[in-house]
Design an enzyme around this catalytic site. Structure first.
Site, mmCIF file in Angstrom:
data_model
loop_
_atom_site.group_PDB
_atom_site.id
_atom_site.type_symbol
_atom_site.label_atom_id
_atom_site.label_comp_id
_atom_site.label_asym_id
_atom_site.label_seq_id
_atom_site.Cartn_x
_atom_site.Cartn_y
_atom_site.Cartn_z
ATOM 1 N N LYS A 134 41.353 41.546 52.273
ATOM 2 C CA LYS A 134 41.271 42.910 51.748
ATOM 3 C C LYS A 134 40.020 43.038 50.872
ATOM 4 C CE LYS A 134 42.388 42.188 47.221
ATOM 5 N NZ LYS A 134 41.651 42.672 46.042
ATOM 6 N N HIS A 164 47.433 37.635 50.570
ATOM 7 C CA HIS A 164 48.158 36.416 50.207
ATOM 8 C C HIS A 164 49.427 36.714 49.418
ATOM 9 C CE1 HIS A 164 45.984 37.001 46.398
ATOM 10 N NE2 HIS A 164 46.884 36.226 45.851
ATOM 11 N N HIS A 226 47.804 45.066 47.359
ATOM 12 C CA HIS A 226 48.871 44.154 46.939
ATOM 13 C C HIS A 226 50.145 44.889 46.536
ATOM 14 C CE1 HIS A 226 46.018 40.980 47.192
ATOM 15 N NE2 HIS A 226 45.401 41.208 46.050
ATOM 16 N N LYS A 326 43.950 44.667 33.214
ATOM 17 C CA LYS A 326 43.250 43.449 32.811
ATOM 18 C C LYS A 326 43.102 43.414 31.296
ATOM 19 C CE LYS A 326 40.457 42.149 36.788
ATOM 20 N NZ LYS A 326 41.021 40.783 36.736
#
Length: 451
Positions: A134, A164, A226, A326
């Site tokens: 991606k 993943h 995700h 973040k």
């Protein structure tokens, strides 16, 4: 099993940190055939001996937990071809050989269309497969164009758009817990579930990724792929099987059911922010706008949140909150399924009763159920927590993905229409943010995020 694996971007961070340790893990688990060979293709001026030495160094750094025999086996299976991926002849030379080949594009996504076109000209042998990381395109139009080019190269079940997250053990456990336990399925709907939180909050800041991150931001980096994939697993109807057709059909159904966001919806149901200077543990963190390689005028967000609703009978009245950030004070990476409160409490000292919450911990992996029970005094309620400790996976997520590629199991691969539907969900948000309808808030690094 395909016995030839070609890595474009063979000296990059993805290869060093994840793909090489994944190969070592597969060898240690006895799941990698002895005849499998690895060809590294990159622009660095190396020969095969240099590349094997580089692999050994990276495995020592990132795969040191695996036995020396497994690491040495990965080194021994490798050779190297210096390759300019913008040169069709060089691409064709890198994949040349007998029998089908698995081609892994561990490259910046902007290079995908050109490399795929070059691979088409190279005429890959029958049975070959291609792997892309991606993001799949930069927007809906880009995803459609990339799918068109891929469709001219290989059949859909030979195209592996990998995420993943889908191969993580605890993510797989979302399906296992739902589908293998009769106690949950009757409650898995909007009548009983008030909200599902899908959260990936981390203490890491930019960590030298400005070249990529400042052009993407939190929404594209995490939510568009995700977290929407996790939404699919939580909300999908039970598939008939876990084969590639049944599982992926049900995931696409979920994405198609997401109610489109109008501009007013985006203003009310989304947030974006970026971090200011602060301190996390013993680290002083500069403001995002002051990080090396960042263009402050681009307005890239490091925190993003969207609240979605699904237009389906099962999920009427349930909110799905997807959030990522973040440089926050604490790591929180989980799917939290919050059940509605009971309609009546006959207890004398009930007080404020916390909702029942089923938590799937993503990193670290875990499973927790928050309940309410009887406390120390008669008719007093107290919080209870039931926790399951997960066994570590036999192979890491990237090991599972590589094994699926080599064996041809596309169930965890993202299908072309699924990639397009994911962009359809977030494009109204991107457009409204770019036009300034939603303000870019700020939060101190090391805080809980914007107020």
């Amino acid at each position: 099993m395909i016995e030839r694996l070609v890595l474009f971007g063979a000296t990059g961070d993805l290869t060093a940190r994840y793909l090489l340790p994944a190969l070592a893990a597969l060898h240690e688990a006895g799941q990698l055939g002895a005849a499998v060979r690895l060809t590294g293709a990159s622009r660095e001026d190396l020969d095969s001996a240099d590349y094997r030495a580089w692999i050994a160094e990276q495995l020592e750094r990132h795969g040191g937990t695996y036995p020396a025999t497994a690491r040495e086996a990965v080194v021994a299976m490798a050779d190297y071809r210096r390759t300019d991926v913008t040169d069709p002849a060089a691409v064709a030379d890198a994949v040349a050989g007998e029998g089908p080949v698995a081609v892994y594009l561990a490259l910046p996504p902007v290079l995908f269309p050109g490399v795929v076109t070059a691979l088409h000209a190279a005429r890959l042998p029958a049975g070959s497969r291609i792997v892309l990381e991606k993001p799949f395109g930069d927007n809906l139009a880009g995803a459609r164009e990339l799918n068109r080019i891929l469709g001219e190269l290989l059949p859909e079940n030979a195209v592996f758009r990998v995420d993943h997250f889908l191969a993580m053990t605890t993510v797989q456990n979302i399906l296992g817990s739902r589908l293998a336990n009769r106690i949950l399925e009757p409650l898995w709907n909007g009548v009983h579930i008030d909200e599902v939180e899908i959260v990936w909050e981390e203490t890491l800041a930019l960590e030298g990724r400005a070249g990529y991150y400042d052009h993407v931001g939190a929404l594209k980096d995490m939510i568009q792929n995700h977290l929407l994939q996790l939404l699919c697993l939580v909300a999908m109807e039970p598939p008939i099987t876990l084969g590639e057709r049944d599982l992926r059909d049900r995931k696409v159904d979920v994405l198609r059911s997401v109610r489109p966001l109008t501009e007013d919806d985006v203003v009310r149901r989304t947030r974006r922010a970026r971090y200011l200077p602060g301190r996390i543990g013993d680290r002083d963190i500069p403001a995002y706008a002051d990080e090396d390689g960042v263009d402050p005028g681009r307005g890239t967000e490091t925190f993003a949140e969207i609240r979605l609703e699904l237009g389906s009978r099962r999920w009427a009245g349930t909110t799905f909150r997807l959030r990522t950030g973040k440089a926050l004070a604490a790591e929180r990476k989980e799917v939290a399924v919050r059940f509605r409160p009971v309609p009546h409490l006959p207890f004398r000292h009930a007080g404020d009763v916390l909702p029942n919450v089923l938590r799937f911990g993503l990193e670290p992996e875990g499973l927790t159920l928050d309940l309410t029970g009887t406390g120390a005094r008669p008719q007093e309620l107290a919080a209870l927590s039931l926790t399951a400790h997960m066994e570590p996976p036999a192979v890491p997520a990237y090991g599972r993905l590589l094994l699926d590629v080599l064996t041809g199991d596309a169930a965890l691969s993202i299908r072309g229409d699924e990639a397009e539907e994911s962009w359809r969900v977030v494009e109204p948000v991107l457009a409204a943010w770019q036009s300034g309808l939603v303000p870019l808030e700020e939060y101190p690094a090391g805080s809980a995020g914007p107020a």
